[in-house]
Design an enzyme around this catalytic site. Structure first.
Site, PDB file in Angstrom:
ATOM      1  N   CYS A   2     -33.509  12.860 103.788  1.00 44.18           N
ATOM      2  CA  CYS A   2     -33.276  11.541 103.193  1.00 44.18           C
ATOM      3  C   CYS A   2     -31.790  11.171 103.247  1.00 44.18           C
ATOM      4  O   CYS A   2     -30.908  12.013 103.409  1.00 44.18           O
ATOM      5  CB  CYS A   2     -33.824  11.483 101.764  1.00 44.18           C
ATOM      6  SG  CYS A   2     -32.667  11.864 100.462  1.00 44.18           S
ATOM      7  N   ASP A  28     -21.107   2.353  95.674  1.00 46.36           N
ATOM      8  CA  ASP A  28     -22.223   1.745  96.397  1.00 46.36           C
ATOM      9  C   ASP A  28     -21.665   0.950  97.578  1.00 46.36           C
ATOM     10  O   ASP A  28     -20.666   0.246  97.457  1.00 46.36           O
ATOM     11  CB  ASP A  28     -23.026   0.819  95.462  1.00 46.36           C
ATOM     12  CG  ASP A  28     -24.374   0.446  96.050  1.00 46.36           C
ATOM     13  OD1 ASP A  28     -25.404   0.865  95.493  1.00 46.36           O
ATOM     14  OD2 ASP A  28     -24.408  -0.270  97.095  1.00 46.36           O
ATOM     15  N   HIS A  44     -32.553  17.546  96.050  1.00 45.21           N
ATOM     16  CA  HIS A  44     -33.424  16.390  96.251  1.00 45.21           C
ATOM     17  C   HIS A  44     -34.459  16.284  95.138  1.00 45.21           C
ATOM     18  O   HIS A  44     -35.345  17.129  95.006  1.00 45.21           O
ATOM     19  CB  HIS A  44     -34.133  16.477  97.607  1.00 45.21           C
ATOM     20  CG  HIS A  44     -34.952  15.252  97.896  1.00 45.21           C
ATOM     21  ND1 HIS A  44     -34.388  14.087  98.383  1.00 45.21           N
ATOM     22  CD2 HIS A  44     -36.266  14.997  97.718  1.00 45.21           C
ATOM     23  CE1 HIS A  44     -35.333  13.182  98.507  1.00 45.21           C
ATOM     24  NE2 HIS A  44     -36.487  13.696  98.110  1.00 45.21           N
ATOM     25  N   ASN A  82     -33.751   2.634  89.494  1.00 41.82           N
ATOM     26  CA  ASN A  82     -34.953   1.988  90.011  1.00 41.82           C
ATOM     27  C   ASN A  82     -35.932   3.092  90.379  1.00 41.82           C
ATOM     28  O   ASN A  82     -35.602   3.962  91.200  1.00 41.82           O
ATOM     29  CB  ASN A  82     -34.619   1.136  91.232  1.00 41.82           C
ATOM     30  CG  ASN A  82     -33.687  -0.007  90.869  1.00 41.82           C
ATOM     31  OD1 ASN A  82     -33.756  -0.561  89.781  1.00 41.82           O
ATOM     32  ND2 ASN A  82     -32.777  -0.351  91.778  1.00 41.82           N
ATOM     33  N   GLY A  88     -38.407  -1.127  92.591  1.00 36.41           N
ATOM     34  CA  GLY A  88     -37.475  -1.598  93.624  1.00 36.41           C
ATOM     35  C   GLY A  88     -36.611  -0.492  94.203  1.00 36.41           C
ATOM     36  O   GLY A  88     -35.553  -0.753  94.765  1.00 36.41           O
ATOM     37  N   HIS A  93     -34.285   9.161  96.595  1.00 33.08           N
ATOM     38  CA  HIS A  93     -33.512  10.302  96.074  1.00 33.08           C
ATOM     39  C   HIS A  93     -32.908   9.782  94.774  1.00 33.08           C
ATOM     40  O   HIS A  93     -32.172   8.785  94.794  1.00 33.08           O
ATOM     41  CB  HIS A  93     -32.422  10.686  97.088  1.00 33.08           C
ATOM     42  CG  HIS A  93     -31.598  11.890  96.715  1.00 33.08           C
ATOM     43  ND1 HIS A  93     -31.417  12.967  97.562  1.00 33.08           N
ATOM     44  CD2 HIS A  93     -30.870  12.170  95.600  1.00 33.08           C
ATOM     45  CE1 HIS A  93     -30.623  13.865  96.977  1.00 33.08           C
ATOM     46  NE2 HIS A  93     -30.268  13.394  95.785  1.00 33.08           N
ATOM     47  N   HIS A  95     -31.151   8.310  91.818  1.00 33.11           N
ATOM     48  CA  HIS A  95     -29.774   7.831  91.659  1.00 33.11           C
ATOM     49  C   HIS A  95     -29.704   6.856  90.503  1.00 33.11           C
ATOM     50  O   HIS A  95     -30.631   6.089  90.260  1.00 33.11           O
ATOM     51  CB  HIS A  95     -29.246   7.185  92.942  1.00 33.11           C
ATOM     52  CG  HIS A  95     -30.132   6.106  93.494  1.00 33.11           C
ATOM     53  ND1 HIS A  95     -31.276   6.377  94.207  1.00 33.11           N
ATOM     54  CD2 HIS A  95     -30.049   4.755  93.438  1.00 33.11           C
ATOM     55  CE1 HIS A  95     -31.851   5.250  94.570  1.00 33.11           C
ATOM     56  NE2 HIS A  95     -31.127   4.244  94.105  1.00 33.11           N
ATOM     57  N   HIS A  97     -27.423   3.724  88.976  1.00 30.35           N
ATOM     58  CA  HIS A  97     -26.409   2.706  89.273  1.00 30.35           C
ATOM     59  C   HIS A  97     -25.569   2.542  88.004  1.00 30.35           C
ATOM     60  O   HIS A  97     -26.104   2.194  86.940  1.00 30.35           O
ATOM     61  CB  HIS A  97     -27.066   1.357  89.586  1.00 30.35           C
ATOM     62  CG  HIS A  97     -27.947   1.347  90.798  1.00 30.35           C
ATOM     63  ND1 HIS A  97     -27.561   0.780  92.000  1.00 30.35           N
ATOM     64  CD2 HIS A  97     -29.212   1.810  90.995  1.00 30.35           C
ATOM     65  CE1 HIS A  97     -28.545   0.898  92.881  1.00 30.35           C
ATOM     66  NE2 HIS A  97     -29.568   1.502  92.291  1.00 30.35           N
TER      67      HIS A  97
END
Ligand code: AMP
Length: 118
Positions: A2, A28, A44, A82, A88, A93, A95, A97
């Site tokens: 990934c 990002d 992962h 998400n 969405g 993997h 994460h 934000h």
């Protein structure tokens, strides 16, 4: 493999903010706020629904350190993950934000045709 596993391995570059043995924080590539950092585990894990509480406990400390390093701890920030298709999630993997650096808007996020079960 990934996308974010490749980033962990150094196969693709990243603009790192903080790293320890278990987690990496990086900018990002397509920011939606003045500060937009992604925080991932090095191993992962596909999504939040799969993460073990012990990892989240360590990740919480790491995320707080990233917020402090970015100067967001006092001014405030938004933390978002998400999860899966309806959430969405584009990169499979786990994460978070970390968004900040200005007053963020809060608006309707839902799609116009909710599922019948809802
Ligand atoms: P999500 O929709 O929650 O899966 O978010 C994936 C995020 O990864 C998006 O905000 C993308 O802009 C970001 N992204 C994708 N590829 C990269 C990359 N190579 N470096 C940094 N961020 C990325």
């Amino acid at each position: 493999m990934c996308l974010f596993c490749k980033l962990v391995n150094g196969e693709i570059p990243s603009n790192k903010v903080l790293e320890d043995d278990n987690f990496i924080a990086f900018h990002d590539i397509n920011p939606i706020a003045p500060v937009h950092i992604l925080i991932i585990p090095k191993v992962h894990v596909e999504k939040f629904q799969d993460v073990k509480p012990a990892m989240m406990a360590e990740m919480t400390i790491f995320i707080q350190e990233v917020a402090q390093k970015m100067g967001l701890d006092a001014s405030g920030y938004r933390l978002v993950t998400n999860n899966g298709e309806d959430g969405g999630q584009e990169v499979p993997h786990l994460h978070f934000h970390l968004l900040g650096g200005g007053r963020l808007k809060w608006t309707h996020l839902h799609h116009d045709n909710p599922k019948e079960s809802m």
